[in-house]
Design a protein around this motif. Structure first.
Motif, PDB file in Angstrom:
ATOM      1  N   GLY A   1      45.846  35.113  39.699  1.00  0.00           N
ATOM      2  CA  GLY A   1      44.945  34.331  40.542  1.00  0.00           C
ATOM      3  C   GLY A   1      43.705  33.825  39.842  1.00  0.00           C
ATOM      4  O   GLY A   1      42.901  33.131  40.447  1.00  0.00           O
ATOM      5  N   VAL A   2      43.531  34.178  38.562  1.00  0.00           N
ATOM      6  CA  VAL A   2      42.384  33.689  37.794  1.00  0.00           C
ATOM      7  C   VAL A   2      42.880  32.675  36.776  1.00  0.00           C
ATOM      8  O   VAL A   2      43.811  32.940  36.020  1.00  0.00           O
ATOM      9  CB  VAL A   2      41.658  34.842  37.069  1.00  0.00           C
ATOM     10  CG1 VAL A   2      40.540  34.296  36.178  1.00  0.00           C
ATOM     11  CG2 VAL A   2      41.092  35.832  38.071  1.00  0.00           C
ATOM     12  N   THR A   3      42.292  31.503  36.781  1.00  0.00           N
ATOM     13  CA  THR A   3      42.634  30.504  35.776  1.00  0.00           C
ATOM     14  C   THR A   3      41.468  30.347  34.818  1.00  0.00           C
ATOM     15  O   THR A   3      40.323  30.657  35.147  1.00  0.00           O
ATOM     16  CB  THR A   3      42.935  29.140  36.423  1.00  0.00           C
ATOM     17  OG1 THR A   3      41.814  28.727  37.199  1.00  0.00           O
ATOM     18  CG2 THR A   3      44.169  29.223  37.309  1.00  0.00           C
TER      19      THR A   3
ATOM     20  N   TRP B   1      39.031  39.734  34.967  1.00  0.00           N
ATOM     21  CA  TRP B   1      39.367  38.315  34.847  1.00  0.00           C
ATOM     22  C   TRP B   1      39.779  37.938  33.422  1.00  0.00           C
ATOM     23  O   TRP B   1      40.675  37.115  33.234  1.00  0.00           O
ATOM     24  CB  TRP B   1      38.179  37.461  35.254  1.00  0.00           C
ATOM     25  CG  TRP B   1      37.857  37.498  36.717  1.00  0.00           C
ATOM     26  CD1 TRP B   1      38.217  38.445  37.629  1.00  0.00           C
ATOM     27  CD2 TRP B   1      37.067  36.536  37.427  1.00  0.00           C
ATOM     28  NE1 TRP B   1      37.705  38.144  38.860  1.00  0.00           N
ATOM     29  CE2 TRP B   1      36.997  36.971  38.764  1.00  0.00           C
ATOM     30  CE3 TRP B   1      36.421  35.375  37.053  1.00  0.00           C
ATOM     31  CZ2 TRP B   1      36.306  36.261  39.734  1.00  0.00           C
ATOM     32  CZ3 TRP B   1      35.725  34.670  38.017  1.00  0.00           C
ATOM     33  CH2 TRP B   1      35.665  35.100  39.343  1.00  0.00           C
ATOM     34  N   ALA B   2      39.100  38.517  32.425  1.00  0.00           N
ATOM     35  CA  ALA B   2      39.400  38.162  31.039  1.00  0.00           C
ATOM     36  C   ALA B   2      40.567  38.968  30.475  1.00  0.00           C
ATOM     37  O   ALA B   2      41.049  38.675  29.388  1.00  0.00           O
ATOM     38  CB  ALA B   2      38.161  38.345  30.174  1.00  0.00           C
TER      39      ALA B   2
ATOM     40  N   SER C   1      31.128  31.896  27.728  1.00  0.00           N
ATOM     41  CA  SER C   1      32.140  31.968  28.788  1.00  0.00           C
ATOM     42  C   SER C   1      31.442  32.022  30.137  1.00  0.00           C
ATOM     43  O   SER C   1      30.426  32.709  30.299  1.00  0.00           O
ATOM     44  CB  SER C   1      33.031  33.209  28.638  1.00  0.00           C
ATOM     45  OG  SER C   1      33.726  33.198  27.411  1.00  0.00           O
ATOM     46  N   MET C   2      31.982  31.289  31.097  1.00  0.00           N
ATOM     47  CA  MET C   2      31.455  31.299  32.450  1.00  0.00           C
ATOM     48  C   MET C   2      32.508  31.870  33.397  1.00  0.00           C
ATOM     49  O   MET C   2      33.698  31.593  33.239  1.00  0.00           O
ATOM     50  CB  MET C   2      31.083  29.885  32.905  1.00  0.00           C
ATOM     51  CG  MET C   2      29.638  29.536  32.692  1.00  0.00           C
ATOM     52  SD  MET C   2      29.315  28.830  31.092  1.00  0.00           S
ATOM     53  CE  MET C   2      29.779  27.152  31.326  1.00  0.00           C
ATOM     54  N   PHE C   3      32.055  32.630  34.375  1.00  0.00           N
ATOM     55  CA  PHE C   3      32.926  33.239  35.368  1.00  0.00           C
ATOM     56  C   PHE C   3      32.469  32.762  36.739  1.00  0.00           C
ATOM     57  O   PHE C   3      31.375  33.116  37.201  1.00  0.00           O
ATOM     58  CB  PHE C   3      32.842  34.771  35.273  1.00  0.00           C
ATOM     59  CG  PHE C   3      33.435  35.330  34.007  1.00  0.00           C
ATOM     60  CD1 PHE C   3      34.671  35.963  34.028  1.00  0.00           C
ATOM     61  CD2 PHE C   3      32.778  35.213  32.789  1.00  0.00           C
ATOM     62  CE1 PHE C   3      35.226  36.482  32.864  1.00  0.00           C
ATOM     63  CE2 PHE C   3      33.321  35.707  31.618  1.00  0.00           C
ATOM     64  CZ  PHE C   3      34.552  36.341  31.654  1.00  0.00           C
TER      65      PHE C   3
END
Length: 543
Positions: free
Chosen positions: A110-112, A438-439, A352-354
């Motif tokens: 679910g994380v792109t 996420w990463a 990197s942005m989340f």
């Protein structure tokens, strides 16, 4: 022989050091006084167990501003800094949105994620929103035009004369400028792109300006020219290397820098026969904790403007008294997390942005009428050791995490090894957990060997920051350009201001320009153009 005029600059952040360097070259005998035990302000560094952490700014944008400043000082960016172009410029992780597009989008539970490359941003946008290339090209052409217009007419202007805004080119662009100023960045982007992730990439620069896409005028889409077209650079050694370079410029010019010297008052004397609305007093120096007085013909406040105006001057001499600040937007606060990590983290790029799925709710939590820590929170991670091995021990990484939170000192202080106040450490824990998930670095928390947090109370205590804010007054419409706090006192002759609280605004390039605006005020220079550079400089470093 006539003695040189004496100047005192309050604050040894980049704006204070840059202002001092330029004042010394103008002929002033110049001192810088800094309340902390080190220089750098928000751009200071912290070293611990072989790790070197930048404490604040981490994006090197608008290189032409740095180039111009160094040339004014008789040197050059090439001589002072070892700059590296980042590729990719940054990576963005998105929650809750899946894509049927082609690579470079990656999909993990679910994380792109997508890598954004300078000059090739269309690849990322095509992956997020197929068929968007031509719209992106139009958007970037518009951002370039707005960027160049701002450089020519707004960023280097003191707005000392109303006629500044009546130049022929500005009048020709007036209808378009009007639309850009009265349309939000959020609306401007949404009119051109449908994919929420593409909108986030183009809206995020508002955070660099201390606000949200909903609150920022769309004129600030010019920021996309800086990162998507011009590109993102990195100074080897970190941003401490930038501070060191500006400090060298100051000391070469004869500037004296004193740390652990806290100013408690700006000293003034009443002008004889002063009438009307002009200055009624003039500066005579500054008083330090302990009672020492440094005499001066000129004082430049290069720290937090709210602190100077409300704590270092009596109320009747404040140009911007407390009642003025009650009607202003302080922008966001921040929880900063500095992590030394065992082993490499190739899942991250230098930047990197989340981004959380509910973008609007995130900004409303931080900047809205009822501020609270967002949950979940969007955040930013810098991994400079991906580019610069010298910032961490071998086979380790240096991570800097910034989580926007409300500008609220009540959130507390940070600390070492989880020793900060509970609200600050909870924000840090949540960000580390999200980053790991996420990463795809599930053991990240177990590999942390150094952990330090900074909270809004630290910003207030260490930097005298208004309400514990992380950046400075937000760049909303009524806090931008000529509507922002001016750089000269209306009450005290010889008192000027520099830094992110005043013109032209937030960020290292803006702070360098603010130093130049002090000189323009002193010269009576009212053009919107940068100062002329000395002939034949910029190639050799002065001895």
């Amino acid at each position: 022989m006539t003695a040189r005029p004496r100047a005192v600059v309050i604050g040894a952040g980049i704006s204070g050091l840059a202002t001092a360097a330029l004042l010394a070259r103008e002929g002033y005998d110049t001192d810088v006084v800094e309340q902390q035990g080190h220089v750098g302000g928000r751009a200071a560094t912290w070293e611990h167990d072989g790790f070197t952490f930048d404490l604040g700014p981490s994006w090197y944008l608008m290189p032409e501003v740095f180039d111009h400043f160094f040339r004014l000082c008789g040197t050059s960016s090439d001589a002072e800094l070892d700059l590296v172009r980042l590729d990719p410029a940054y990576r963005v992780f998105f929650a809750g949105e899946r894509s049927d597009g082609p690579p470079p989008v990656q999909d993990r539970e679910g994380v792109t994620s997508v890598d954004v490359r300078t000059g090739r941003a269309h690849e990322a946008f095509e992956a997020l929103e197929p068929g968007s290339r031509s719209r992106l090209e139009e958007y970037l052409a518009s951002s370039r035009e707005a960027y160049e217009l701002a450089l020519r007419h707004f960023l280097y202007s003191t707005f000392a004369r109303p006629t500044t805004l009546l130049r022929r080119e500005l009048l020709r662009h007036a209808p378009r400028l009007g639309r850009l100023l009265t349309t939000s960045l959020e609306r401007f982007v949404a009119d051109r792109f449908t994919d929420p992730r593409a909108r986030q990439v183009l809206g995020y620069p508002a955070v660099f300006l201390g606000t949200s896409p909903e609150r920022a005028p769309s004129l600030y889409h010019l920021m996309s020219h800086a990162d998507l077209t011009e590109g993102v650079l990195y100074p080897r050694g970190g941003f401490g290397a930038v501070i060191d370079a500006v400090l060298r410029c100051a000391t070469r010019a004869g500037v004296r820098v004193r740390t652990s010297a806290r100013v408690t008052a700006v000293r003034t004397t009443e002008l004889e026969g002063a009438r009307g609305r002009g200055p009624r007093h003039r500066v005579v120096g500054v008083e330090l904790a302990g009672g020492e007085v440094i005499e001066a013909d000129l004082v430049v406040g290069a720290g937090d403007l709210h602190h100077l105006e409300t704590a270092l001057l009596p109320p009747h001499l404040a140009t911007y008294p407390e009642r003025w600040w009650r009607r202003r937007d302080p922008g966001p606060g921040a929880v900063l997390v500095h992590l030394g990590v065992r082993g490499r983290v190739p899942e991250l790029t230098h930047h990197s942005m989340f981004f959380t799925r509910d973008w609007r709710a995130n900004f409303d939590a931080v900047l809205g009428a009822h501020p609270q820590v967002p949950d979940p929170a969007s955040f930013y991670v810098c991994a400079p050791s991906r580019t610069d091995d010298g910032l961490a021990p071998a086979e380790h990484e240096n991570l800097f995490v910034l989580v926007p939170v409300p500008a609220d000192e009540a959130l507390g202080r940070g600390g070492l090894d989880g020793g900060g106040d509970p609200a600050v450490e909870r924000v840090a824990d949540a960000a580390i957990a999200t980053l790991a998930s996420w990463a795809g670095v599930p053991d990240l928390a177990e590999r942390v060997v150094v952990r330090r947090t900074v909270g809004p109370t630290d910003f207030a205590h260490d930097l005298s920051s208004w309400r514990g804010g992380a950046l400075g007054p937000a760049h909303t419409l009524r806090q931008s350009a000529f509507l922002r706090g001016r750089n000269v006192s209306a009450r005290v002759d010889g008192l000027l201001y520099a830094g992110g609280s005043t013109l032209p605004g937030i960020g290292l390039p803006m702070c360098l320009i603010s130093a130049e605006l002090v000189v323009k005020r002193l010269r009576g220079e009212t053009s919107g153009a940068p100062l002329p550079e000395p002939a034949g400089v910029g190639h050799e470093v002065p001895a």
